[in-house]
Design an enzyme around this catalytic site. Sequence first.
Site, mmCIF file in Angstrom:
data_model
loop_
_atom_site.group_PDB
_atom_site.id
_atom_site.type_symbol
_atom_site.label_atom_id
_atom_site.label_comp_id
_atom_site.label_asym_id
_atom_site.label_seq_id
_atom_site.Cartn_x
_atom_site.Cartn_y
_atom_site.Cartn_z
ATOM 1 N N ASN A 161 -20.426 8.156 0.327
ATOM 2 C CA ASN A 161 -21.487 8.511 1.296
ATOM 3 C C ASN A 161 -21.345 9.939 1.819
ATOM 4 O O ASN A 161 -22.014 10.322 2.770
ATOM 5 C CB ASN A 161 -21.492 7.504 2.463
ATOM 6 C CG ASN A 161 -20.255 7.668 3.335
ATOM 7 O OD1 ASN A 161 -19.310 8.383 2.964
ATOM 8 N ND2 ASN A 161 -20.253 7.022 4.483
ATOM 9 N N ASP A 209 -15.444 9.228 -2.433
ATOM 10 C CA ASP A 209 -16.307 9.245 -1.242
ATOM 11 C C ASP A 209 -17.765 9.118 -1.678
ATOM 12 O O ASP A 209 -18.386 10.088 -2.122
ATOM 13 C CB ASP A 209 -16.084 10.570 -0.491
ATOM 14 C CG ASP A 209 -17.102 10.767 0.626
ATOM 15 O OD1 ASP A 209 -17.370 11.938 0.983
ATOM 16 O OD2 ASP A 209 -17.651 9.758 1.115
ATOM 17 N N ASP A 244 -14.279 5.560 0.365
ATOM 18 C CA ASP A 244 -14.856 4.330 0.951
ATOM 19 C C ASP A 244 -14.979 3.224 -0.104
ATOM 20 O O ASP A 244 -14.765 3.461 -1.300
ATOM 21 C CB ASP A 244 -16.228 4.638 1.565
ATOM 22 C CG ASP A 244 -17.052 5.575 0.668
ATOM 23 O OD1 ASP A 244 -17.538 6.609 1.155
ATOM 24 O OD2 ASP A 244 -17.151 5.267 -0.536
ATOM 25 N N GLU A 296 6.545 -6.075 -0.414
ATOM 26 C CA GLU A 296 7.148 -4.736 -0.465
ATOM 27 C C GLU A 296 8.548 -4.886 0.122
ATOM 28 O O GLU A 296 8.704 -5.091 1.313
ATOM 29 C CB GLU A 296 6.334 -3.730 0.354
ATOM 30 C CG GLU A 296 6.929 -2.338 0.248
ATOM 31 C CD GLU A 296 6.623 -1.427 1.420
ATOM 32 O OE1 GLU A 296 6.293 -1.929 2.501
ATOM 33 O OE2 GLU A 296 6.700 -0.218 1.247
ATOM 34 N N ASP A 328 -19.132 11.646 3.569
ATOM 35 C CA ASP A 328 -18.572 12.038 4.883
ATOM 36 C C ASP A 328 -17.177 12.628 4.716
ATOM 37 O O ASP A 328 -16.498 12.903 5.692
ATOM 38 C CB ASP A 328 -18.539 10.824 5.835
ATOM 39 C CG ASP A 328 -17.550 9.765 5.354
ATOM 40 O OD1 ASP A 328 -17.311 8.797 6.098
ATOM 41 O OD2 ASP A 328 -17.020 9.909 4.224
ATOM 42 N N ASP A 361 3.233 -5.821 3.282
ATOM 43 C CA ASP A 361 3.867 -4.596 3.783
ATOM 44 C C ASP A 361 5.186 -4.902 4.510
ATOM 45 O O ASP A 361 5.209 -5.745 5.399
ATOM 46 C CB ASP A 361 2.879 -3.957 4.773
ATOM 47 C CG ASP A 361 3.282 -2.564 5.154
ATOM 48 O OD1 ASP A 361 3.327 -1.711 4.263
ATOM 49 O OD2 ASP A 361 3.546 -2.340 6.349
HETATM 50 O O1 ISL Z 1 9.140 6.700 3.683
HETATM 51 C C1 ISL Z 1 9.276 5.519 3.824
HETATM 52 C C2 ISL Z 1 10.338 4.944 4.722
HETATM 53 O O2 ISL Z 1 11.182 5.988 5.169
HETATM 54 C C3 ISL Z 1 8.415 4.637 3.030
HETATM 55 O O3 ISL Z 1 9.226 4.075 2.057
HETATM 56 C C4 ISL Z 1 7.692 3.591 3.850
HETATM 57 O O4 ISL Z 1 7.692 3.852 5.206
HETATM 58 C C5 ISL Z 1 8.329 2.226 3.661
HETATM 59 O O5 ISL Z 1 8.411 1.966 2.303
HETATM 60 C C6 ISL Z 1 7.384 1.170 4.286
HETATM 61 O O6 ISL Z 1 6.097 1.391 3.742
HETATM 62 C C7 ISL Z 1 5.030 0.580 4.215
HETATM 63 O O7 ISL Z 1 5.041 0.444 5.640
HETATM 64 C C8 ISL Z 1 4.765 1.592 6.431
HETATM 65 C C9 ISL Z 1 3.611 2.451 5.913
HETATM 66 O O8 ISL Z 1 3.674 3.731 6.526
HETATM 67 C C10 ISL Z 1 3.696 2.629 4.400
HETATM 68 O O9 ISL Z 1 2.570 3.371 3.930
HETATM 69 C C11 ISL Z 1 3.734 1.253 3.782
HETATM 70 O O10 ISL Z 1 3.716 1.328 2.355
HETATM 71 C C12 ISL Z 1 4.423 1.055 7.817
HETATM 72 O O11 ISL Z 1 3.362 0.131 7.673
HETATM 73 CA CA CA Z 2 -17.058 8.181 2.693
#
Ligand code: ISL
Ligand code: CA
Length: 557
Positions: free
Chosen positions: A23, A21, A29, A253, A25, A199
């Site tokens: 700044n 952090d 960041d 992922e 708060d 993601d």
């Molecule tokens: O605990 C999980 C599923 O039960 C995690 O493995 C996770 O939700 C899953 O891997 C998906 O993760 C990604 O998408 C999610 C987000 O909450 C996680 O931080 C992200 O890494 C939704 O965007």
């Molecule tokens: Ca900050």
Amino acid sequence: MNYKWWKEQVVYQIYPRSFFDANGDGIGDLKGIISKLNYLNLLGIDTLWISPHFDSPNDDNGYDIRDYKKVMEEFGTMEDFDSLLEECHKKSIRLVIDLVVNHTSDEHNWFTESRSSKNNSYRDFYIWKKGKGINPPNNWTSFFGGSAWEKTNETSEYYLHYFSKKQPDLNWDNDKVRESVYELMTFWLNKGIDGFRMDVIPFISKDQRFFNMSKEELKTPEQFYAKGPKLNTYLKEMNRKVLSKYDIFSVGEAFGISSEKMMTISDERQQELDLVLLFDIIRIGRDDWYQGQWKLTQLKKLFKIQSNTDQFHWPTVFLNNHDNPRSVSKYGNEKKYRVKSAKLLALLTLTQRGTPFLYQGEEIGMTNFHFDNIDEFNDLQVKGSLQKVLKNKINKEEYLKHLNLSSRDHSRTLMQWKNQPQGGFSKNENAWFFVNPNYSEINVEDNLKDPESVFNFYRKIILIRKKSKELIYANYKDLDPEHSQIFCYKRLGQKQTYLVILNFSSDYVKYKIPFFNSKYHLIISNNSDKILHIKSNFIELEPWDALMFKTSNKYEN
Ligand code: ISL
Ligand code: CA
């Protein structure tokens, strides 16, 4: 072997909210990250992956994006992002950002339009269905508790959300959605970023029949959601229209995809993504929030599967991220042998076959945090699952016991920079989340001063990797898969062979090293005062000993 820069890099993941952090708060960041780039240079990492930095109401700490072209206010401004990117490149660090396009925030203007009426031009940006009587359209479940469907008053229809109800799923079957995603990707690529972590990318295609899941499928919805019919079509289109136009890398992922069923998504002949993050190892023994026992032989089998890809796939290797507990607490020994076991896990992660992904704090051996009650958790998944837990007659103490082993929040406590209040993360004593009180003995400043620290061990191994493409591209062979305490493997290169021996236990073990000979010499170990006694290939291993040897192949039998 098809040599690629992204196969040779070491990636470091930052969760900006908890990193530094600048700044005052109380929230991490972008300026805070910029101020620590010299530290990352010292560690020797090549690529930085930052968790979402976009404008968000932070229902899921940034994984619920409200505006893809705006920086989250708490993290700073677009100028801060531009200078982060510039500073990274000046320090020859590549910057990869987190692409969250399976869903948006429900506060994104696409969704506020879409929900307003059935004939709004954005209606089909999301997935709307009529209910069945008073019930949702089907029995699909959300990872954050309850049904995956939420009814809205405006049109009395339900929208789909695999995660929280503030994270409505985008409708990838709509060309306009895909075009809008490709456009926002291009916006960031034209700034010069070096790639995307995508993601839950296997979830983007939905089976349009929307049939109920079977009882079996409901046990692991992620496997069902990862089987959408058009996933590969959409990834090929994304690659053709966007990714292929830049010298970048993409890592998906792959939640819901097991190593055995390695999808085509990271097969280089398919022109989809370059890498995938698989979950079999990181979730060993896990069933949702429940953390069960696991055996080293199971872990070794998973590493064998993961590393034995054909020449068209390249693995990733990681034991930590923002969604999982700290590796030294889960796989190592966070009490008596914390430093040694953290170094053992470093040697494992950085000498396996595949691109290593490190997570902030693992390089100093940060541990899990002890939560005293369920209200202390920040993660919406904890409260979301509570209803289901209580419905299944599991008491809160049992739930809390497992959360103290498995919660995502263990990796979201403040990064520990100094032996100071808030661990030196912030001048503000009211930071957004807990700092682990063990910052007094686990912090960056002390690690930098101690030549025998976890940090310096990571730094040395990363240096060894940098100097040896042999080690990076060498084949992998588990030499003793059935041993219950010792993990022993070889990396067979063109000219050199590396041998790694890890004592995954707190016992003294007299170990006969398989396929060993006197031409092997020790190149690194986590037991500096160990005088090596190896007689007729027997070695006395102390608790959590980790050693790497090397020899030239001409001596290999
Ligand atoms: O605990 C999980 C599923 O039960 C995690 O493995 C996770 O939700 C899953 O891997 C998906 O993760 C990604 O998408 C999610 C987000 O909450 C996680 O931080 C992200 O890494 C939704 O965007
Ligand atoms: Ca900050």
